[in-house]
Design an enzyme around this catalytic site. Structure first.
Site, PDB file in Angstrom:
ATOM      1  CD  GLU A  31      52.423  42.070  40.393  1.00 51.70           C
ATOM      2  OE1 GLU A  31      52.061  42.216  39.218  1.00 51.70           O
ATOM      3  OE2 GLU A  31      53.557  41.685  40.703  1.00 51.70           O
ATOM      4  CD  GLU A  83      53.431  37.248  41.742  1.00 49.90           C
ATOM      5  OE1 GLU A  83      54.216  37.646  40.857  1.00 49.90           O
ATOM      6  OE2 GLU A  83      52.209  37.439  41.697  1.00 49.90           O
TER       7      GLU A  83
END
Ligand code: BG6
Length: 478
Positions: free
Chosen positions: A182, A375
């Protein structure tokens, strides 16, 4: 949903991160990392966002990552359970400070290297392909204290040493790599994303983009080295994704939503297209942000774009140009207004499977590179019976709808998707809150928010459900 099947070889699996599951924070020579010193409780957010300084353990706090679910000593048992579910891949991360405890050493810590080698070998025993995040929010504390984290260009050199070591040592064992988890999290949680703590009076925005530049260059360099060491290596970037919707059809709301999206896609624009987008350069000019970008940096970025784009998806987001609107979603690190059309999890994260299809299409249209959802999942309170069994139909429902959305994106819309790893396939510590109570897993772990529990693992109802999904390659979802 159509009846089409997922592509042959689709990589079904689950995901974890070192600091959220390994524990053993000071075992076998491991050094202290930023992710160790973030406690549970109300100070967590100020610390992970670089507003409050915490560089070591302090009295009166509980630090959940110290022991976590002790994957370090349970990995054989855990990987056997992943194998039983039929995982094709397991996404996990490396704790940088196991390999280079301080971060600037010339020689790696053999014990740390051995640990991951054993983990990868264990995966292969069950036909599980490791998918490795090189840095999932972690940074050796020594590099933060002595170099200031990613604001320092020297970090590129330390990272280069780390990746060279990993690619060389694990050649033949690992093929799929992600450079930074991320990466856009730098803007929202910069201590976690880049080891940044801000001094009084510092130009916070400039520092964040400077650190981002260093990470982007490091990521391109890692991509280059990965390909040189083994042409079989596939390197991906990783985005905390989730489409922004305009709050209304007012063009100003649309403009706001587009700009919010751009602030995230900025990172992937560089990693996937190889250059800084004009909208960012113009924005920096307007904001008076400037820092050193060398010609070599630009060349490296240009020549070493990623092979695939991975992302996390939990929810879509909502933006408005009207600053008086303050009804925000609870809990989520990203700023978003509440969407009245969506239900939310117990932590206020809104649930939007169609948003996943929209996000997949947007990313595909923007880059035309293969994607990987690394995810997705539902953080919920689970109540186990006396055997540790949890009837988690709510989790099954959440995942089923997202798998259907993926299927539609692949088979109706024609996007290219390599795989899907659900977040926290085994219960682990929450990154955002530090809680154990916020569980995502197919496997229940007996441990609570205070660190009490036997650490016993047990299967939830969703365990058998996911096993069937994988065995049927996504066709049997009920
Ligand atoms: C992502 C992170 O932001 O979301 C994970 O990559 C994190 O590390 C996950 O755990 C879920 O968030 P949370 O706050 O519920 O743990």
């Amino acid at each position: 949903m159509t009846n089409s099947v997922f592509p042959k070889g689709f990589l079904w699996g689950g995901a974890t991160a070192a600091n959220q599951c390994e524990g053993a924070y000071n075992v076998d020579g491991r050094g202290l990392a930023n992710v160790d010193v973030v406690p549970i409780g109300e100070d967590r957010f100020p610390i992970i966002s670089g507003q409050k300084k915490m560089f070591d353990f302090e009295a009166g706090y509980f630090y959940p990552a110290k022991e976590s679910i002790d994957f370090y000593h349970h990995y054989k048992e855990d990987i056997a359970l992943f194998g039983e579910m039929g995982f094709k891949t397991y996404r996990m991360s490396i704790a940088w400070s196991r390999i280079f405890p301080k971060g600037d050493e010339l020689e790696p810590n053999e014990k740390g290297l051995e640990f991951y080698e054993d983990v990868f070998k264990e995966c292969h025993k069950y036909g599980i392909e490791p998918l490795v995040t090189i840095t999932h929010f972690d940074c050796p504390m020594y590099l933060i204290e002595h170099y200031g984290g990613w604001r320092n260009r020297k970090m590129i050199e330390f990272y280069e040493r780390l990746v060279r070591t990993l690619f060389t040592r694990y050649k033949g064992l690992v093929k799929y790599w992600l450079t930074f988890n991320e990466i856009n999290m730098i803007l929202h949680a910069p201590f976690m994303g880049a080891g940044l703590y801000f001094e009084e009076g510092e130009n916070v925005e400039e520092t964040k983009y400077l650190a981002a530049h260093h990470e982007l260059v490091a990521s391109a360099l890692a991509t280059k080295i990965a390909h040189e060491v083994d042409p079989e290596n596939k390197v991906g970037c990783m985005l905390a994704a989730g489409q922004y919707y305009p709050n209304t059809c007012n063009p100003k709301d649309y403009w706001q939503a587009m700009n919010e999206d751009r602030s995230n896609y900025f990172f992937i624009d560089v990693q996937a297209r190889g250059e800084y987008p004009n909208y960012a350069k113009k924005q920096w000019e307007r904001d008076g942000i400037s820092f050193e970008i060398t010609d070599e940096d630009l060349q490296l970025l240009k020549e070493n774009t990623v092979d695939f784009i991975s992302f996390s998806y939990y929810s879509s987001r909502v933006a408005s140009a009207d600053p008086s609107l303050t009804d925000k979603t609870a809990g989520n690190i990203f700023d978003s207004l509440k969407n009245p059309y969506l239900e939310a999890s117990e932590w206020g994260w809104q649930i939007d499977p169609l948003g996943l299809r929209i996000t997949l299409n947007t990313i595909w249209d923007r880059y035309q590179k293969p994607m990987f959802i690394v995810e997705n999942g539902l953080g919920a309170v689970d109540t186990p019976d006396e055997n540790g069994y949890v009837e988690d139909d709510y989790r099954i429902d959440y995942l089923r709808e997202h798998v259907k959305a993926m299927n539609d994106a692949i088979n109706v819309d024609g996007v290219e998707l390599l795989g899907y790893t659900t977040w926290g396939c085994i219960d682990l510590v929450s990154a955002g809150t530090g809680e154990m109570k916020k569980r995502y897993g197919f496997i229940y772990v007996d441990r609570d928010n205070e660190g009490k529990g036997t650490l016993k693992r047990s299967k939830k109802k969703s365990f058998d459900w996911y096993k069937q999904v994988i065995a049927s390659n996504g066709t049997e979802l009920d």
